[in-house]
Design a protein around this motif. Structure first.
Motif, PDB file in Angstrom:
ATOM      1  N   VAL A 259       0.838  -1.201   0.000  1.00 58.94           N
ATOM      2  CA  VAL A 259       0.000   0.000   0.000  1.00 58.94           C
ATOM      3  C   VAL A 259       0.876   1.256   0.000  1.00 58.94           C
ATOM      4  O   VAL A 259       0.588   2.227  -0.710  1.00 58.94           O
ATOM      5  N   LYS A 260       1.951   1.232   0.782  1.00 59.10           N
ATOM      6  CA  LYS A 260       2.857   2.384   0.784  1.00 59.10           C
ATOM      7  C   LYS A 260       3.448   2.589  -0.610  1.00 59.10           C
ATOM      8  O   LYS A 260       3.496   3.724  -1.117  1.00 59.10           O
ATOM      9  N   GLY A 261       3.888   1.515  -1.250  1.00 62.16           N
ATOM     10  CA  GLY A 261       4.483   1.624  -2.572  1.00 62.16           C
ATOM     11  C   GLY A 261       3.511   2.093  -3.635  1.00 62.16           C
ATOM     12  O   GLY A 261       3.898   2.771  -4.581  1.00 62.16           O
ATOM     13  N   GLY A 262       2.230   1.738  -3.480  1.00 61.48           N
ATOM     14  CA  GLY A 262       1.250   2.080  -4.505  1.00 61.48           C
ATOM     15  C   GLY A 262       0.567   3.413  -4.332  1.00 61.48           C
ATOM     16  O   GLY A 262       0.160   4.029  -5.320  1.00 61.48           O
ATOM     17  N   TYR A 263       0.445   3.891  -3.084  1.00 55.10           N
ATOM     18  CA  TYR A 263      -0.376   5.077  -2.839  1.00 55.10           C
ATOM     19  C   TYR A 263       0.387   6.239  -2.217  1.00 55.10           C
ATOM     20  O   TYR A 263      -0.186   7.296  -1.960  1.00 55.10           O
ATOM     21  N   TYR A 264       1.688   6.036  -1.961  1.00 50.61           N
ATOM     22  CA  TYR A 264       2.530   7.132  -1.487  1.00 50.61           C
ATOM     23  C   TYR A 264       2.470   8.279  -2.487  1.00 50.61           C
ATOM     24  O   TYR A 264       2.638   8.087  -3.697  1.00 50.61           O
ATOM     25  N   HIS A 265       2.239   9.476  -1.999  1.00 51.78           N
ATOM     26  CA  HIS A 265       2.088  10.684  -2.824  1.00 51.78           C
ATOM     27  C   HIS A 265       1.074  10.469  -3.938  1.00 51.78           C
ATOM     28  O   HIS A 265       1.281  10.882  -5.090  1.00 51.78           O
ATOM     29  N   ALA A 266      -0.025   9.783  -3.594  1.00 50.51           N
ATOM     30  CA  ALA A 266      -1.111   9.516  -4.545  1.00 50.51           C
ATOM     31  C   ALA A 266      -0.603   8.830  -5.806  1.00 50.51           C
ATOM     32  O   ALA A 266      -1.144   9.035  -6.901  1.00 50.51           O
ATOM     33  N   GLN A 268       2.107   9.298  -7.396  1.00 43.62           N
ATOM     34  CA  GLN A 268       2.878  10.179  -8.294  1.00 43.62           C
ATOM     35  C   GLN A 268       4.383  10.017  -8.040  1.00 43.62           C
ATOM     36  O   GLN A 268       5.078  10.955  -7.674  1.00 43.62           O
ATOM     37  N   VAL A 269       4.856   8.803  -8.252  1.00 43.06           N
ATOM     38  CA  VAL A 269       6.254   8.456  -8.033  1.00 43.06           C
ATOM     39  C   VAL A 269       6.691   7.589  -9.204  1.00 43.06           C
ATOM     40  O   VAL A 269       5.948   6.696  -9.632  1.00 43.06           O
ATOM     41  N   CYS A 270       7.900   7.812  -9.712  1.00 38.96           N
ATOM     42  CA  CYS A 270       8.324   7.115 -10.935  1.00 38.96           C
ATOM     43  C   CYS A 270       8.465   5.610 -10.743  1.00 38.96           C
ATOM     44  O   CYS A 270       8.445   4.863 -11.723  1.00 38.96           O
ATOM     45  N   VAL A 271       8.613   5.147  -9.507  1.00 35.38           N
ATOM     46  CA  VAL A 271       8.716   3.708  -9.244  1.00 35.38           C
ATOM     47  C   VAL A 271       7.552   3.236  -8.374  1.00 35.38           C
ATOM     48  O   VAL A 271       7.642   2.239  -7.664  1.00 35.38           O
ATOM     49  N   SER A 272       6.435   3.939  -8.446  1.00 33.41           N
ATOM     50  CA  SER A 272       5.251   3.568  -7.675  1.00 33.41           C
ATOM     51  C   SER A 272       4.757   2.176  -8.059  1.00 33.41           C
ATOM     52  O   SER A 272       4.710   1.817  -9.237  1.00 33.41           O
ATOM     53  N   THR A 273       4.382   1.382  -7.066  1.00 33.06           N
ATOM     54  CA  THR A 273       3.823   0.056  -7.319  1.00 33.06           C
ATOM     55  C   THR A 273       2.546   0.189  -8.134  1.00 33.06           C
ATOM     56  O   THR A 273       1.614   0.881  -7.730  1.00 33.06           O
ATOM     57  N   GLN A 274       2.493  -0.484  -9.283  1.00 37.52           N
ATOM     58  CA  GLN A 274       1.317  -0.353 -10.153  1.00 37.52           C
ATOM     59  C   GLN A 274       0.701  -1.693 -10.523  1.00 37.52           C
ATOM     60  O   GLN A 274      -0.501  -1.873 -10.399  1.00 37.52           O
ATOM     61  N   ARG A 275       1.525  -2.652 -10.961  1.00 35.42           N
ATOM     62  CA  ARG A 275       1.000  -3.939 -11.415  1.00 35.42           C
ATOM     63  C   ARG A 275       1.377  -5.015 -10.392  1.00 35.42           C
ATOM     64  O   ARG A 275       2.553  -5.290 -10.195  1.00 35.42           O
ATOM     65  N   ILE A 276       0.376  -5.622  -9.762  1.00 38.96           N
ATOM     66  CA  ILE A 276       0.605  -6.603  -8.700  1.00 38.96           C
ATOM     67  C   ILE A 276       0.151  -7.965  -9.195  1.00 38.96           C
ATOM     68  O   ILE A 276      -1.040  -8.180  -9.466  1.00 38.96           O
ATOM     69  N   PHE A 277       1.093  -8.885  -9.328  1.00 38.33           N
ATOM     70  CA  PHE A 277       0.808 -10.232  -9.813  1.00 38.33           C
ATOM     71  C   PHE A 277       0.790 -11.176  -8.602  1.00 38.33           C
ATOM     72  O   PHE A 277       1.800 -11.323  -7.913  1.00 38.33           O
ATOM     73  N   VAL A 278      -0.368 -11.799  -8.365  1.00 36.59           N
ATOM     74  CA  VAL A 278      -0.579 -12.572  -7.135  1.00 36.59           C
ATOM     75  C   VAL A 278      -0.891 -14.018  -7.500  1.00 36.59           C
ATOM     76  O   VAL A 278      -1.759 -14.288  -8.357  1.00 36.59           O
ATOM     77  N   HIS A 279      -0.207 -14.943  -6.827  1.00 33.87           N
ATOM     78  CA  HIS A 279      -0.471 -16.364  -7.065  1.00 33.87           C
ATOM     79  C   HIS A 279      -1.929 -16.673  -6.747  1.00 33.87           C
ATOM     80  O   HIS A 279      -2.483 -16.206  -5.747  1.00 33.87           O
ATOM     81  N   THR A 280      -2.558 -17.468  -7.620  1.00 35.68           N
ATOM     82  CA  THR A 280      -3.992 -17.714  -7.476  1.00 35.68           C
ATOM     83  C   THR A 280      -4.355 -18.403  -6.163  1.00 35.68           C
ATOM     84  O   THR A 280      -5.483 -18.260  -5.683  1.00 35.68           O
ATOM     85  N   ASP A 281      -3.415 -19.114  -5.530  1.00 38.33           N
ATOM     86  CA  ASP A 281      -3.716 -19.764  -4.248  1.00 38.33           C
ATOM     87  C   ASP A 281      -4.028 -18.764  -3.150  1.00 38.33           C
ATOM     88  O   ASP A 281      -4.742 -19.093  -2.193  1.00 38.33           O
ATOM     89  N   HIS A 421       8.605  -2.833  -0.995  1.00 41.66           N
ATOM     90  CA  HIS A 421       7.866  -2.255  -2.119  1.00 41.66           C
ATOM     91  C   HIS A 421       8.806  -1.657  -3.168  1.00 41.66           C
ATOM     92  O   HIS A 421       9.991  -1.426  -2.915  1.00 41.66           O
ATOM     93  N   THR A 422       8.254  -1.387  -4.336  1.00 42.55           N
ATOM     94  CA  THR A 422       9.054  -0.953  -5.480  1.00 42.55           C
ATOM     95  C   THR A 422       9.587   0.468  -5.323  1.00 42.55           C
ATOM     96  O   THR A 422      10.524   0.843  -6.026  1.00 42.55           O
ATOM     97  N   ALA A 423       8.995   1.268  -4.454  1.00 44.41           N
ATOM     98  CA  ALA A 423       9.395   2.669  -4.333  1.00 44.41           C
ATOM     99  C   ALA A 423      10.495   2.885  -3.297  1.00 44.41           C
ATOM    100  O   ALA A 423      10.842   4.033  -3.005  1.00 44.41           O
ATOM    101  N   PHE A 424      11.039   1.792  -2.753  1.00 45.32           N
ATOM    102  CA  PHE A 424      12.123   1.969  -1.788  1.00 45.32           C
ATOM    103  C   PHE A 424      13.333   2.592  -2.471  1.00 45.32           C
ATOM    104  O   PHE A 424      13.728   2.205  -3.566  1.00 45.32           O
ATOM    105  N   ARG A 425      13.935   3.566  -1.771  1.00 42.72           N
ATOM    106  CA  ARG A 425      15.156   4.187  -2.294  1.00 42.72           C
ATOM    107  C   ARG A 425      15.917   4.840  -1.151  1.00 42.72           C
ATOM    108  O   ARG A 425      15.307   5.447  -0.268  1.00 42.72           O
ATOM    109  N   THR A 426      17.225   4.723  -1.178  1.00 43.57           N
ATOM    110  CA  THR A 426      18.076   5.587  -0.381  1.00 43.57           C
ATOM    111  C   THR A 426      18.828   6.477  -1.346  1.00 43.57           C
ATOM    112  O   THR A 426      18.993   6.149  -2.528  1.00 43.57           O
ATOM    113  N   ASP A 427      19.298   7.607  -0.845  1.00 44.94           N
ATOM    114  CA  ASP A 427      19.844   8.608  -1.754  1.00 44.94           C
ATOM    115  C   ASP A 427      21.301   8.370  -2.119  1.00 44.94           C
ATOM    116  O   ASP A 427      21.862   9.111  -2.924  1.00 44.94           O
ATOM    117  N   TRP A 428      21.911   7.349  -1.545  1.00 45.23           N
ATOM    118  CA  TRP A 428      23.291   7.022  -1.932  1.00 45.23           C
ATOM    119  C   TRP A 428      23.357   5.755  -2.779  1.00 45.23           C
ATOM    120  O   TRP A 428      24.431   5.309  -3.135  1.00 45.23           O
TER     121      TRP A 428
END
Length: 468
Positions: A259-266, A268-281, A421-428
């Motif tokens: 949820v943090k990766g997908g909805y952080y800053h609504a 509006q992030v270049c690496v925002s979580t968008q496509r979630i592929f979930v095992h059918t089980d 999540h996909t939006a994790f980043r450190t600045d170094w």
């Protein structure tokens, strides 16, 4: 100065401030000043002075942390809690650039490996590449600016920075802090314009040696095609970041980071979580848990400390995202959530199984939307995740090492997060888009490398009067 730019609050469009825009004469004056600073080598700052200026600017920014966080929330619409984190990161980024100077240098080139190279000593030194033009984006109006100008200042490049039209205030105030810290105006100048032709002239002027561009792929790749001969560049665009949820993933632990990766800053992030592929089980259970958390997100005025999701940057962006959601639903997707409480604000939504040809499945949404797709075979999900013409960061959630490593090795991404999540980043850390998502490598140490150039010195001491 020929025109006035009105800066408004992203949430309610209320006027914050009117500022003068730069014209063609201002652009020429800034380019000439930057070129003059570069040409006058006796005025170049020694590394210890550059480092001290960066450290002083960090301290000045730290003293105004609350002010800058509120400014980011107002002009950019980022929730205040996240805006505060952005300021903290910007402070750290300035210090990162200063500290990197302790390790920033050349290297010895081996000589004497052949008879022809005997009696010589060779090594490289670092020099600034030249004038840097930095064109920035709205979604991190302070920290992106730091990522573009702090490396330039650290290595000794004059830099001209153009902030995004909706969010110039954080940039202008940061540039003023550099002045207060003792940096001469020629070494860091802001160029504010809503004229795309002028922005293009800045990027493509032959006096510019390096273009740092953060924004849309369409504009970035166009500008790269127009650069003057010899101009280097770094482009940072976006993507439609994929997440793979393996059947072994612990759902009670993964919903919050997704949820943090997908909805952080609504979104509006270049690496925002968008496509979630979930095992059918685990698909039904995952959707139920995700929906419950997304519905609980507090949406509203970004200046309020309890707000988790704020507005989009402009009403037309809300229009666009809403139309993409509608298209996906018309194409058979199931919608969870959604709604539009104001002209710039969308209630976070989830789309279940949108069609492969829907815009939300093919393009970067840049809004508070995630898409969920079921899969049975891991390689099937990986193939779909890799099928788009852009690639940036990706994630896999699994408690089994086999699927986690298989996905990490096979996902086409510059960085794969395992159980994050996909939006994790450190600045170094290095930060780069692949294919259409970017060109070059960001991150403060990597930008310093890109904005510098090596010069080799070869000393011949054998028989030419140099004693050893």
């Amino acid at each position: 100065m020929s025109n006035v730019i009105s800066v408004v609050q992203a949430f309610d469009r209320a006027l914050i401030r009117e500022i003068p825009g730069d014209d063609d004469r201002a652009l020429e004056a800034k380019l000439a000043a930057a070129e003059r600073a570069l040409r006058e080598r006796n005025s170049w700052l020694e590394p210890h002075r550059r480092g001290a200026i960066l450290q002083r600017t960090a301290s000045l920014l730290e003293a105004k942390q609350i002010h800058f966080a509120e400014l980011i929330a107002r002009e950019g619409g980022k929730p205040l809690t996240d805006a505060t984190v952005e300021v903290i990161r910007a402070i750290d980024g300035l210090r990162n650039a200063a500290e990197e100077l302790r390790h920033f240098g050349g290297r010895e080139i081996p000589m004497g490996l052949t008879g022809a190279s005997e009696g010589r000593w060779a090594f490289t030194t670092k020099e600034p590449i030249g004038v840097v033009a930095a064109i920035s984006a709205f979604n991190h109006p302070l920290n992106l600016i730091v990522h573009q100008i702090a490396p330039a200042i650290a290595v000794g490049c004059p830099v001209i920075v153009k902030p995004a039209v909706p969010t110039p205030l954080s940039c202008l105030e940061l540039v003023e802090l550099f002045r207060e810290a003792g940096l001469d105006e020629r070494w860091c100048q802001a160029f504010v314009t809503d004229d795309n032709a002028l922005a293009e002239r800045l990027a493509t002027d032959p006096r510019v040696a390096f273009l740092s561009f953060i924004g849309s792929a369409r504009v970035g790749w166009y500008l790269r095609s127009k650069l003057a001969p010899g101009t280097r560049c770094a482009l940072e665009h976006g993507g439609a970041a994929p997440v793979i949820v393996d059947a072994s993933a612990k759902l009670d632990r993964i919903i919050e980071p997704i949820v943090k990766g997908g909805y952080y800053h609504a979104g509006q992030v270049c690496v925002s979580t968008q496509r979630i592929f979930v095992h059918t089980d685990v698909l039904a259970d995952f959707v139920e848990r995700l929906a419950a958390r997304v519905k609980s997100l507090r949406v509203g005025d970004p200046r309020l400390p309890e707000t988790e999701v704020g507005p989009l940057i402009h009403p037309r962006e809300a229009d666009r995202v809403a139309s993409w959601i509608h298209e996906a639903v018309e194409g058979g997707a199931r919608l969870i959530g959604g709604g539009r409480p104001s002209e710039t604000t969308l209630v976070p939504s989830i789309l279940i199984e949108p069609a492969a040809d829907a815009k939300v499945s093919r393009l970067e949404v840049f809004g508070p939307v995630t898409c969920v797709y079921g899969f049975r075979e891991l390689d099937e999900a990986i193939d779909v995740a890799n099928s788009l013409p852009f690639a940036f960061q990706a994630s896999v959630f699994s408690t089994n090492i086999g699927p986690a490593l298989r996905a990490a090795r096979r996902l086409d991404a510059s960085a794969v997060m395992v159980n994050d999540h996909t939006a994790f980043r450190t600045d170094w850390m290095p930060f780069a888009g692949r294919r259409q998502s970017g060109y070059g490598i960001g991150g403060i140490p990597w930008s310093m490398e890109a904005m510098s150039q090596e010069k080799m010195l070869v000393l011949r001491y054998d028989g030419l009067g140099l004693e050893t």
